[in-house]
Design a protein around this motif. Structure first.
Motif, mmCIF file in Angstrom:
data_model
loop_
_atom_site.group_PDB
_atom_site.id
_atom_site.type_symbol
_atom_site.label_atom_id
_atom_site.label_comp_id
_atom_site.label_asym_id
_atom_site.label_seq_id
_atom_site.Cartn_x
_atom_site.Cartn_y
_atom_site.Cartn_z
ATOM 1 N N UNK A 1 0.841 -1.135 0.062
ATOM 2 C CA UNK A 1 -0.040 0.112 -0.103
ATOM 3 C C UNK A 1 0.841 1.356 -0.069
ATOM 4 N N UNK A 2 0.684 2.037 -0.884
ATOM 5 C CA UNK A 2 1.607 3.298 -1.090
ATOM 6 C C UNK A 2 0.626 4.376 -0.652
ATOM 7 N N UNK A 3 1.484 5.382 0.062
ATOM 8 C CA UNK A 3 0.497 6.593 0.345
ATOM 9 C C UNK A 3 1.469 7.681 -0.486
ATOM 10 N N UNK A 4 0.619 8.413 -1.543
ATOM 11 C CA UNK A 4 1.124 9.320 -2.376
ATOM 12 C C UNK A 4 0.450 10.736 -2.264
ATOM 13 N N UNK A 5 1.708 11.622 -2.124
ATOM 14 C CA UNK A 5 1.349 12.987 -1.895
ATOM 15 C C UNK A 5 1.065 13.452 -3.370
ATOM 16 N N UNK A 6 -0.395 14.078 -3.434
ATOM 17 C CA UNK A 6 -0.903 14.463 -4.536
ATOM 18 C C UNK A 6 -0.704 16.325 -4.532
ATOM 19 N N UNK A 7 -0.604 16.726 -3.534
ATOM 20 C CA UNK A 7 -0.539 18.309 -3.570
ATOM 21 C C UNK A 7 -0.432 18.691 -2.072
ATOM 22 N N UNK A 8 -0.606 20.164 -2.108
ATOM 23 C CA UNK A 8 -0.873 20.559 -0.504
ATOM 24 C C UNK A 8 -1.698 21.629 -0.432
ATOM 25 N N UNK A 9 -2.525 21.635 0.780
ATOM 26 C CA UNK A 9 -3.640 22.630 0.843
ATOM 27 C C UNK A 9 -3.650 23.056 2.395
ATOM 28 N N UNK A 10 -4.003 24.327 2.342
ATOM 29 C CA UNK A 10 -4.312 24.994 3.826
ATOM 30 C C UNK A 10 -5.355 24.510 4.549
ATOM 31 N N UNK A 11 -5.210 24.076 5.533
ATOM 32 C CA UNK A 11 -6.430 23.490 6.600
ATOM 33 C C UNK A 11 -6.015 23.166 7.629
ATOM 34 N N UNK A 12 -6.900 22.475 8.434
ATOM 35 C CA UNK A 12 -6.817 21.577 9.654
ATOM 36 C C UNK A 12 -7.017 20.210 9.594
ATOM 37 N N UNK A 13 -6.020 19.488 10.709
ATOM 38 C CA UNK A 13 -5.941 18.082 10.556
ATOM 39 C C UNK A 13 -6.965 17.584 11.479
ATOM 40 N N UNK A 14 -7.702 16.490 11.328
ATOM 41 C CA UNK A 14 -8.470 15.859 12.552
ATOM 42 C C UNK A 14 -8.002 14.357 12.359
ATOM 43 N N UNK A 15 -7.727 13.939 13.322
ATOM 44 C CA UNK A 15 -7.253 12.327 13.284
ATOM 45 C C UNK A 15 -8.277 11.567 12.933
ATOM 46 N N UNK A 16 -8.094 10.632 12.134
ATOM 47 C CA UNK A 16 -9.223 9.651 11.979
ATOM 48 C C UNK A 16 -9.792 9.019 12.971
ATOM 49 N N UNK A 17 -9.091 8.704 14.199
ATOM 50 C CA UNK A 17 -9.468 8.096 15.289
ATOM 51 C C UNK A 17 -10.504 9.027 16.125
ATOM 52 N N UNK A 18 -10.393 10.425 15.807
ATOM 53 C CA UNK A 18 -11.444 11.274 16.515
ATOM 54 C C UNK A 18 -12.703 11.900 15.677
ATOM 55 N N UNK A 19 -12.850 10.936 14.545
ATOM 56 C CA UNK A 19 -13.869 11.483 13.631
ATOM 57 C C UNK A 19 -15.072 10.409 13.365
ATOM 58 N N UNK A 20 -16.120 10.512 13.169
ATOM 59 C CA UNK A 20 -16.917 9.581 12.788
ATOM 60 C C UNK A 20 -17.752 9.950 11.411
ATOM 61 N N UNK A 21 -18.754 9.241 10.952
ATOM 62 C CA UNK A 21 -19.573 9.667 9.553
ATOM 63 C C UNK A 21 -21.141 9.298 10.205
ATOM 64 N N UNK A 22 -21.863 10.344 9.934
ATOM 65 C CA UNK A 22 -23.033 10.169 9.998
ATOM 66 C C UNK A 22 -24.018 9.389 9.079
ATOM 67 N N UNK A 23 -25.255 9.638 9.202
ATOM 68 C CA UNK A 23 -25.870 8.856 8.172
ATOM 69 C C UNK A 23 -25.981 9.189 6.765
ATOM 70 N N UNK A 24 -25.777 10.385 6.565
ATOM 71 C CA UNK A 24 -25.352 10.993 5.206
ATOM 72 C C UNK A 24 -24.222 10.656 4.678
ATOM 73 N N UNK A 25 -23.138 10.004 5.462
ATOM 74 C CA UNK A 25 -21.845 10.074 5.236
ATOM 75 C C UNK A 25 -21.039 10.978 5.255
ATOM 76 N N UNK A 26 -21.437 12.084 5.960
ATOM 77 C CA UNK A 26 -20.606 13.428 6.126
ATOM 78 C C UNK A 26 -19.678 13.094 7.240
#
Length: 404
Positions: A297-322
């Motif tokens: 499995x390869x992790x490819x950097x496709x570019x850079x963008x200004x934003x905020x990082x939310x760890x995947x362990x600290x996030x969920x998905x609601x019923x709409x997939x958001x």
């Protein structure tokens, strides 16, 4: 008289029972109220959000492919006389792998040398004969005799050229009796043994030579991701060039490969059956840790963008997939926020809206708290996988104003 004597004690007993039950209910209510006041807010680990330029990544499946591959076949007929390599070993370019019996080819070489010497011997006499007729052409010799002498010389010279070509062919065939490695690589199992008869350009390879340092990794990505990437670059949301970005690998056992790779090429066509296109990356492989055919499995950097990082362990998905995550407000209350546009950045989600600098993201303990609950936030530090590795002291709740 007897009836009154029994009724009066019964009424007194009922009155005493009622008073006792009422007292118990008041005591229980007072205990419950006291317990609610003593229970402290739940502690939750938080990190403070800060906007920065972050890499946008893709995790792609791939297979390792040898940098160079050659199926070794004989180019002349003969018997295998020697096998000069150890199966599965590393060989250098030019190393002899097989030796074919060369007696016949050595004899053919000597025969070609003799034929060349014979052809070369006839040239001087033909040249002298032509020179003689050239002098006599105007004093008795006919033009036909002169032309015949010239043709004889040309034939002698042609015989020499033909003999030289035959000699060169014999030398080449003799050289083909030593089958050599065309490049540095690792051999496979030999399909023949000493004494076996082989033929020129036979279907079955004698062995296969692979160069695996460096090594290719063929990755697969969807055409939808390709269109999304191009749109983001065209809109100016992504900075940097994907062709210059480093590529990291995760091995089959989940460990990280300690070498980074570079994009080598991208297929300029999309598969009609899978809707994917192929990307090829190249990696150094000095210890032969990655073998051809290995799943990666390869992790490819496709570019850079200004934003905020939310760890995947600290996030969920609601019923709409958001994407959803929980934050602590200024009043130390739990607040759930929803993010529609997200990008992957390593082990984090990269978000750009509905968040600002200084917001406190709950990274641990959010599974057991409800919306609007009062909590005690504790500043934490996370490792690269989003796990809490260090916590500070709990922040005291804001003091309530004193009563006059």
């Amino acid at each position: 008289m007897n009836t009154r004597r029994y009724v009066l004690p019964l009424m007194l007993s009922l009155a005493l029972v009622g008073c006792s039950e009422q007292g118990n209910q008041k005591a229980g209510a007072n205990q419950a109220a006291g317990g609610g006041q003593q229970r402290p807010p739940s502690k939750v680990s938080v990190v403070t959000m800060k906007q920065a330029e972050q890499p946008v990544t893709r995790v792609l499946p791939g297979r390792a492919v040898a940098f160079q591959t050659a199926e070794i076949r004989p180019r002349v007929n003969g018997m295998i006389e020697q096998i000069k390599f150890k199966e599965g070993s590393t060989v250098k370019a030019g190393d002899v792998l097989y030796k074919i019996d060369d007696d016949t080819y050595a004899a053919s070489l000597e025969e070609a040398k003799a034929a060349l010497a014979k052809a070369e011997a006839s040239v001087p006499s033909a040249q002298a004969n032509l020179n003689r007729y050239e002098r006599l052409v105007n004093s008795g010799a006919t033009q036909i005799e002169y032309e015949n002498a010239r043709v004889t010389l040309l034939q002698a010279q042609a015989d020499v050229a033909q003999a030289k070509a035959a000699l060169q062919s014999a030398q080449i065939n003799l050289g083909y009796t030593e089958i050599k490695a065309p490049f540095d690589g690792v051999t496979t199992i030999s399909t023949v043994s000493i004494g076996n008869i082989v033929t020129a350009n036979q279907t079955t390879a004698l062995t296969t030579l692979r160069r695996i340092d460096p090594i290719y990794v063929d990755l697969t990505d969807s055409s939808a991701n390709l269109l999304e990437l191009r749109s983001a670059i065209a809109a100016g949301r992504l900075k940097g060039s994907p062709t210059e970005a480093d590529i990291t690998l995760t091995l089959e056992d989940g460990t990280k490969y300690d070498k980074t790779g570079k994009l080598d090429m991208a297929e300029m066509a999309v598969s009609e059956t899978t809707g994917t296109y192929q990307i090829r990356a190249v990696f150094d492989n000095p210890n032969n840790l990655i073998l051809p055919g290995t799943y990666l499995r390869a992790t490819v950097i496709v570019g850079y963008e200004n934003g905020f990082l939310i760890p995947q362990r600290a996030a969920n998905r609601n019923a709409n997939g958001s994407l959803t995550a929980k934050f602590v407000t200024a009043e130390n209350k739990v607040e759930t926020r929803t993010f529609d546009n997200t990008q992957l950045s390593g082990t984090n989600w990269l978000v750009t809206s509905n968040i600002k600098d200084g917001d406190k993201l709950i990274v641990d303990g959010f599974q057991w708290i409800a919306e609007g609950a009062v909590v005690a936030p504790v500043d934490a530090k996370l490792d690269e996988n989003g796990f809490v590795v260090e916590q500070a002291a709990a922040q005291p709740p804001a003091a309530s104003p004193a009563k006059p």
